[in-house]
Design a protein around this motif. Structure first.
Motif, PDB file in Angstrom:
ATOM      1  N   GLU A 116       0.809  -1.215   0.000  1.00  0.00           N
ATOM      2  CA  GLU A 116       0.000   0.000   0.000  1.00  0.00           C
ATOM      3  C   GLU A 116       0.843   1.267   0.000  1.00  0.00           C
ATOM      4  O   GLU A 116       0.307   2.358  -0.091  1.00  0.00           O
ATOM      5  CB  GLU A 116      -0.885   0.028   1.257  1.00  0.00           C
ATOM      6  CG  GLU A 116      -2.081  -0.871   1.187  1.00  0.00           C
ATOM      7  CD  GLU A 116      -2.859  -0.825   2.487  1.00  0.00           C
ATOM      8  OE1 GLU A 116      -2.288  -0.375   3.498  1.00  0.00           O
ATOM      9  OE2 GLU A 116      -4.022  -1.235   2.494  1.00  0.00           O
ATOM     10  N   TRP A 117       2.156   1.114   0.095  1.00  0.00           N
ATOM     11  CA  TRP A 117       3.023   2.272   0.285  1.00  0.00           C
ATOM     12  C   TRP A 117       2.774   3.351  -0.765  1.00  0.00           C
ATOM     13  O   TRP A 117       2.576   4.516  -0.456  1.00  0.00           O
ATOM     14  CB  TRP A 117       4.487   1.826   0.264  1.00  0.00           C
ATOM     15  CG  TRP A 117       5.440   2.870   0.764  1.00  0.00           C
ATOM     16  CD1 TRP A 117       5.866   3.019   2.048  1.00  0.00           C
ATOM     17  CD2 TRP A 117       6.071   3.915   0.020  1.00  0.00           C
ATOM     18  NE1 TRP A 117       6.720   4.087   2.136  1.00  0.00           N
ATOM     19  CE2 TRP A 117       6.861   4.642   0.916  1.00  0.00           C
ATOM     20  CE3 TRP A 117       6.031   4.292  -1.321  1.00  0.00           C
ATOM     21  CZ2 TRP A 117       7.614   5.737   0.525  1.00  0.00           C
ATOM     22  CZ3 TRP A 117       6.785   5.393  -1.716  1.00  0.00           C
ATOM     23  CH2 TRP A 117       7.563   6.102  -0.801  1.00  0.00           C
ATOM     24  N   LEU A 119       0.213   3.778  -2.731  1.00  0.00           N
ATOM     25  CA  LEU A 119      -1.129   4.360  -2.614  1.00  0.00           C
ATOM     26  C   LEU A 119      -1.154   5.393  -1.499  1.00  0.00           C
ATOM     27  O   LEU A 119      -1.743   6.466  -1.628  1.00  0.00           O
ATOM     28  CB  LEU A 119      -2.157   3.271  -2.315  1.00  0.00           C
ATOM     29  CG  LEU A 119      -2.503   2.311  -3.444  1.00  0.00           C
ATOM     30  CD1 LEU A 119      -3.534   1.306  -2.970  1.00  0.00           C
ATOM     31  CD2 LEU A 119      -3.015   3.066  -4.655  1.00  0.00           C
ATOM     32  N   GLN A 120      -0.498   5.040  -0.396  1.00  0.00           N
ATOM     33  CA  GLN A 120      -0.514   5.956   0.744  1.00  0.00           C
ATOM     34  C   GLN A 120       0.177   7.269   0.408  1.00  0.00           C
ATOM     35  O   GLN A 120      -0.286   8.338   0.783  1.00  0.00           O
ATOM     36  CB  GLN A 120       0.174   5.303   1.953  1.00  0.00           C
ATOM     37  CG  GLN A 120      -0.551   4.067   2.413  1.00  0.00           C
ATOM     38  CD  GLN A 120      -0.496   3.901   3.918  1.00  0.00           C
ATOM     39  OE1 GLN A 120      -0.278   4.844   4.650  1.00  0.00           O
ATOM     40  NE2 GLN A 120      -0.704   2.690   4.393  1.00  0.00           N
ATOM     41  N   VAL A 121       1.290   7.173  -0.304  1.00  0.00           N
ATOM     42  CA  VAL A 121       2.001   8.396  -0.667  1.00  0.00           C
ATOM     43  C   VAL A 121       1.164   9.198  -1.665  1.00  0.00           C
ATOM     44  O   VAL A 121       1.150  10.426  -1.633  1.00  0.00           O
ATOM     45  CB  VAL A 121       3.400   8.065  -1.229  1.00  0.00           C
ATOM     46  CG1 VAL A 121       4.060   9.308  -1.786  1.00  0.00           C
ATOM     47  CG2 VAL A 121       4.263   7.470  -0.132  1.00  0.00           C
ATOM     48  N   ARG A 122       0.430   8.474  -2.509  1.00  0.00           N
ATOM     49  CA  ARG A 122      -0.419   9.182  -3.476  1.00  0.00           C
ATOM     50  C   ARG A 122      -1.484  10.015  -2.782  1.00  0.00           C
ATOM     51  O   ARG A 122      -1.862  11.068  -3.275  1.00  0.00           O
ATOM     52  CB  ARG A 122      -1.084   8.185  -4.417  1.00  0.00           C
ATOM     53  CG  ARG A 122      -0.348   8.116  -5.742  1.00  0.00           C
ATOM     54  CD  ARG A 122      -1.303   7.762  -6.839  1.00  0.00           C
ATOM     55  NE  ARG A 122      -1.358   6.331  -6.998  1.00  0.00           N
ATOM     56  CZ  ARG A 122      -2.282   5.714  -7.718  1.00  0.00           C
ATOM     57  NH1 ARG A 122      -3.231   6.400  -8.321  1.00  0.00           N
ATOM     58  NH2 ARG A 122      -2.250   4.420  -7.824  1.00  0.00           N
ATOM     59  N   THR A 123      -1.973   9.522  -1.629  1.00  0.00           N
ATOM     60  CA  THR A 123      -3.030  10.272  -0.942  1.00  0.00           C
ATOM     61  C   THR A 123      -2.508  11.575  -0.335  1.00  0.00           C
ATOM     62  O   THR A 123      -3.282  12.374   0.149  1.00  0.00           O
ATOM     63  CB  THR A 123      -3.675   9.447   0.186  1.00  0.00           C
ATOM     64  OG1 THR A 123      -2.679   9.129   1.138  1.00  0.00           O
ATOM     65  CG2 THR A 123      -4.293   8.181  -0.340  1.00  0.00           C
ATOM     66  N   LEU A 124      -1.196  11.786  -0.359  1.00  0.00           N
ATOM     67  CA  LEU A 124      -0.654  13.055   0.129  1.00  0.00           C
ATOM     68  C   LEU A 124      -0.832  14.153  -0.915  1.00  0.00           C
ATOM     69  O   LEU A 124      -0.594  15.326  -0.641  1.00  0.00           O
ATOM     70  CB  LEU A 124       0.831  12.917   0.468  1.00  0.00           C
ATOM     71  CG  LEU A 124       1.189  11.926   1.575  1.00  0.00           C
ATOM     72  CD1 LEU A 124       2.686  11.902   1.795  1.00  0.00           C
ATOM     73  CD2 LEU A 124       0.477  12.285   2.858  1.00  0.00           C
ATOM     74  N   GLY A 125      -1.231  13.748  -2.113  1.00  0.00           N
ATOM     75  CA  GLY A 125      -1.508  14.737  -3.143  1.00  0.00           C
ATOM     76  C   GLY A 125      -0.294  15.518  -3.607  1.00  0.00           C
ATOM     77  O   GLY A 125      -0.396  16.680  -3.964  1.00  0.00           O
ATOM     78  N   ILE A 126       0.886  14.874  -3.595  1.00  0.00           N
ATOM     79  CA  ILE A 126       2.080  15.577  -4.070  1.00  0.00           C
ATOM     80  C   ILE A 126       2.415  15.096  -5.476  1.00  0.00           C
ATOM     81  O   ILE A 126       1.951  14.047  -5.911  1.00  0.00           O
ATOM     82  CB  ILE A 126       3.278  15.375  -3.125  1.00  0.00           C
ATOM     83  CG1 ILE A 126       3.568  13.885  -2.929  1.00  0.00           C
ATOM     84  CG2 ILE A 126       3.023  16.043  -1.787  1.00  0.00           C
ATOM     85  CD1 ILE A 126       4.764  13.604  -2.068  1.00  0.00           C
ATOM     86  N   TRP A 130       7.956  14.185  -6.889  1.00  0.00           N
ATOM     87  CA  TRP A 130       8.181  14.168  -5.444  1.00  0.00           C
ATOM     88  C   TRP A 130       7.909  12.779  -4.877  1.00  0.00           C
ATOM     89  O   TRP A 130       8.590  12.328  -3.955  1.00  0.00           O
ATOM     90  CB  TRP A 130       7.295  15.205  -4.749  1.00  0.00           C
ATOM     91  CG  TRP A 130       7.803  16.594  -4.927  1.00  0.00           C
ATOM     92  CD1 TRP A 130       7.246  17.579  -5.687  1.00  0.00           C
ATOM     93  CD2 TRP A 130       8.999  17.153  -4.363  1.00  0.00           C
ATOM     94  NE1 TRP A 130       8.016  18.710  -5.630  1.00  0.00           N
ATOM     95  CE2 TRP A 130       9.099  18.478  -4.817  1.00  0.00           C
ATOM     96  CE3 TRP A 130       9.991  16.648  -3.516  1.00  0.00           C
ATOM     97  CZ2 TRP A 130      10.154  19.314  -4.457  1.00  0.00           C
ATOM     98  CZ3 TRP A 130      11.031  17.484  -3.149  1.00  0.00           C
ATOM     99  CH2 TRP A 130      11.109  18.798  -3.620  1.00  0.00           C
ATOM    100  N   TRP A 133      10.849  10.772  -5.631  1.00  0.00           N
ATOM    101  CA  TRP A 133      11.937  11.164  -4.729  1.00  0.00           C
ATOM    102  C   TRP A 133      11.758  10.491  -3.361  1.00  0.00           C
ATOM    103  O   TRP A 133      12.712   9.973  -2.785  1.00  0.00           O
ATOM    104  CB  TRP A 133      11.969  12.695  -4.576  1.00  0.00           C
ATOM    105  CG  TRP A 133      13.031  13.162  -3.643  1.00  0.00           C
ATOM    106  CD1 TRP A 133      14.369  13.254  -3.910  1.00  0.00           C
ATOM    107  CD2 TRP A 133      12.870  13.570  -2.273  1.00  0.00           C
ATOM    108  NE1 TRP A 133      15.042  13.696  -2.794  1.00  0.00           N
ATOM    109  CE2 TRP A 133      14.156  13.893  -1.774  1.00  0.00           C
ATOM    110  CE3 TRP A 133      11.772  13.687  -1.428  1.00  0.00           C
ATOM    111  CZ2 TRP A 133      14.363  14.335  -0.468  1.00  0.00           C
ATOM    112  CZ3 TRP A 133      11.981  14.123  -0.127  1.00  0.00           C
ATOM    113  CH2 TRP A 133      13.262  14.440   0.328  1.00  0.00           C
ATOM    114  N   LEU A 134      10.520  10.484  -2.881  1.00  0.00           N
ATOM    115  CA  LEU A 134      10.251   9.836  -1.589  1.00  0.00           C
ATOM    116  C   LEU A 134      10.550   8.344  -1.656  1.00  0.00           C
ATOM    117  O   LEU A 134      11.089   7.762  -0.720  1.00  0.00           O
ATOM    118  CB  LEU A 134       8.792  10.047  -1.166  1.00  0.00           C
ATOM    119  CG  LEU A 134       8.437  11.390  -0.528  1.00  0.00           C
ATOM    120  CD1 LEU A 134       6.959  11.435  -0.184  1.00  0.00           C
ATOM    121  CD2 LEU A 134       9.268  11.660   0.717  1.00  0.00           C
ATOM    122  N   GLU A 138      13.283   6.386   0.428  1.00  0.00           N
ATOM    123  CA  GLU A 138      12.860   5.299   1.310  1.00  0.00           C
ATOM    124  C   GLU A 138      13.735   4.050   1.122  1.00  0.00           C
ATOM    125  O   GLU A 138      14.042   3.355   2.080  1.00  0.00           O
ATOM    126  CB  GLU A 138      11.391   4.980   1.022  1.00  0.00           C
ATOM    127  CG  GLU A 138      10.640   4.326   2.145  1.00  0.00           C
ATOM    128  CD  GLU A 138      10.529   5.191   3.385  1.00  0.00           C
ATOM    129  OE1 GLU A 138      10.615   6.422   3.268  1.00  0.00           O
ATOM    130  OE2 GLU A 138      10.386   4.616   4.468  1.00  0.00           O
TER     131      GLU A 138
END
Lengths: 219, 356
Positions: A116-117, A119-126, A130, A133-134, A138
């Protein structure tokens, strides 16, 4: 030709570092992006690709060397470039050996992230870049491990550089091929001197790798 | 009374498919609106598609048609059941949500501090996010969601794996944050009691279909089917036939000599199902509360310290009721004791069984 020729040792060591370093830069430049893409994306033919990477990680270097030589031979597919018995040829062969290692270990690092990683980062809306980069940030330890493992692999490898480079003095003689040659000539002093350098470098790499893995565990 | 509602996100004819063959799962939501400052709790049994619905609303499901989702200008964000922590400090984890958004550094710092304070984790700011406890990680995830200043916040089991104290604290903080930011919230949970504390609206999913939605109390009191009734904690269910009608009360014959009264409007002879919420099933202790419906035997008593759930055997059915632990009946009753049951007809929900 008895005795310890320090100038010779340092010359061979520098050439080894140059050949391996160049191969490492090329294979990392290609392999890390491929490893990230393979780890993060699902596409048709992915399984086939991943299994060939895994097979490549265990491919005997000497066979890779053989294939390269056949390609570089005057009548071979790449014969026109005159790569046989050159440093460029050695760098290419080493790149082919390092590439599956870099891809495979990077892939494993990205794959070890939670499903889910992303998907979770996608929900940050960046933005996309970026997020990438994250992701790289990671798995940075995994990428570093991949690069170091690949370097260890090509530094200590002797089959491919021997076949492709031919151990020409002043041109394609590297640590491993030189050790082989001096041993055969009975010049154990030189062989041991070169071996010490090689073992020193690999120990350094192994130490770094262990440190990275340890830090990864307690992260 | 609540302020006027403003619809922030609306889904219409939302469909979403997953898997194939035997594992094929289809989500079907005819319409669902999320309003500013309101919490819509999504209930349903395991596998009903609750998490899939959240992901669909967050725009993470590819098979959802674009036109079926009207999203707000502001961010829609989803806090997962197991939030991911990025390697780095808590502060970094929250700042990641502001990456590339052109917010000046000072302003970023102010927003991050506010988010940390909102969920009471300022003291963890410099701590490695990978070393947080479950409750702290959840607070981090919520702080990260709120720093986005979302228009819609989707929460997947936000109280999962928290102890009672942690749940209570987080409920209060969340309630405050929702009220202050006017964010529209959809929350998936299997913990009915926790859900009821926050819910303004309830939506119930059964096997991928959004079966019912409405204001909290309406759904709790008048579930549209027996399946929904079970999902919203209406534990006492039975089927029967309407017998006599007296003074606006219809008596439903469950079995010979076992009747339940209801105010619902039925004709004698109608086949109906009856539902009574556990809190509305009374143990008649002669105070004349409601209408007596028959004798039962206490089967078991389970207390969580606050409430005691009493299982009552009435003929071959098991009904449940809730008692306040440590007081009155809850202290005196023993398994095997005979009790009389009573209900108020207006608290009995009944629906005609449509013959297919």
């Amino acid at each position: 030709m008895e005795g310890l020729d320090l100038a010779m040792i340092s010359e061979i060591t520098l050439r080894t570092l140059w050949v391996c370093g160049a191969a490492l830069v090329i294979s990392s430049g290609i392999g890390v992006p491929i490893g990230i893409a393979l780890g993060a994306r699902r596409f048709a033919g992915r399984t086939l690709f991943v299994s060939s990477v895994n097979a490549g990680m265990g491919a005997p270097p000497v066979v890779v060397g053989l294939v390269c030589v056949m390609l570089f031979w005057r009548s071979g597919l790449l014969g026109g470039f005159g790569l046989a018995y050159t440093q460029t040829g050695m760098i290419l062969a080493q790149t082919l050996i390092a590439l599956p290692l870099v891809i495979g270990i990077t892939l494993a690092a990205v794959g070890s992230l939670d499903e889910e990683w992303e998907l979770q980062v996608r929900t940050l809306g960046i933005g996309r870049m970026w997020r990438l980069w994250l992701l790289i940030r990671e798995v940075r330890m995994g990428i570093l491990a991949a690069v170091l493992a690949a370097l260890g692999g090509i530094l200590s490898e002797v089959g491919a550089v021997m076949i492709v480079g031919g151990n020409l003095e002043g041109e394609t003689r590297v640590l491993t091929t030189a050790i082989m040659m001096y041993t055969r000539m009975g010049n154990f002093e030189m062989a041991l001197g070169l071996a010490t350098v090689l073992v020193g470098i690999t120990f350094l790499l192994a130490g770094l790798l262990t440190a990275i893995q340890q830090s990864g565990r307690t992260r | 009374m609540k302020k006027a509602t403003r619809i922030v996100l609306s889904a219409t004819q939302l469909r979403c498919q997953r898997g194939a063959g035997k594992d094929r799962f289809e989500l079907n939501v005819p319409s669902l609106d999320l309003c500013a400052g309101e919490v819509c709790v999504i209930l349903g049994p395991n596998g009903a598609g609750k998490s899939t619905l959240l992901r669909a609303l967050a725009g993470l499901e590819k098979s959802v048609a674009r036109e079926s989702l009207r999203v707000p200008d502001g961010p829609v964000t989803l806090v997962f059941q197991r939030p991911a922590a990025l390697s780095g400090s808590v502060h970094f984890n929250i700042s990641a949500a502001l990456l590339g958004k052109g917010i000046p550094r000072d302003e970023q710092r102010r927003q991050i501090s506010a988010a940390l304070a909102r969920f009471g984790i300022e003291h963890l700011s410099e701590q490695d996010a990978r070393t947080l406890s479950g409750g702290e990680l959840r607070r981090l995830a919520l702080a990260r969601a709120f720093v986005l200043e979302p228009s819609v916040l989707l929460l997947d089991e936000p109280f999962d794996d928290l102890d009672a104290e942690g749940q209570r604290g987080l409920t209060l903080d969340l309630q405050k944050a929702i009220a202050e930011t006017d964010v529209a919230v959809a929350m998936v949970t299997h913990d009915l009691r926790r859900a009821l504390l926050l819910a303004d609206k309830i939506a119930v999913l059964t096997r991928g279909d959004l079966a019912q939605q409405g204001p909290r109390d309406e759904v709790l009191m008048r579930p549209a089917s027996e399946e929904i009734a079970r999902s919203v904690g209406m534990t006492n269910l039975a089927t029967g036939r309407v017998g006599r009608r007296e003074e606006g009360v219809a008596w439903i014959e469950i079995e010979d000599g076992f009747e339940i009264p209801t105010c619902a409007d039925f004709q004698p002879g109608d086949s109906v199902w009856v539902g009574i919420r556990p809190e509305h099933l009374k143990l008649d202790v002669g105070r004349g509360e409601g209408q007596p419906i028959g004798k039962a035997v206490v089967e078991s008593l389970i207390s969580d310290g606050l409430a005691t759930v009493a299982s009552l055997r009435i003929r071959d059915r098991l009904f449940t009721t809730h008692l306040l632990s440590g007081r009155g009946l809850a202290r005196r009753l023993q398994p095997g004791d005979p009790v009389s049951l009573a209900v108020s007809p207006e608290q009995v929900h009944a629906q005609r069984i449509e013959v297919a």
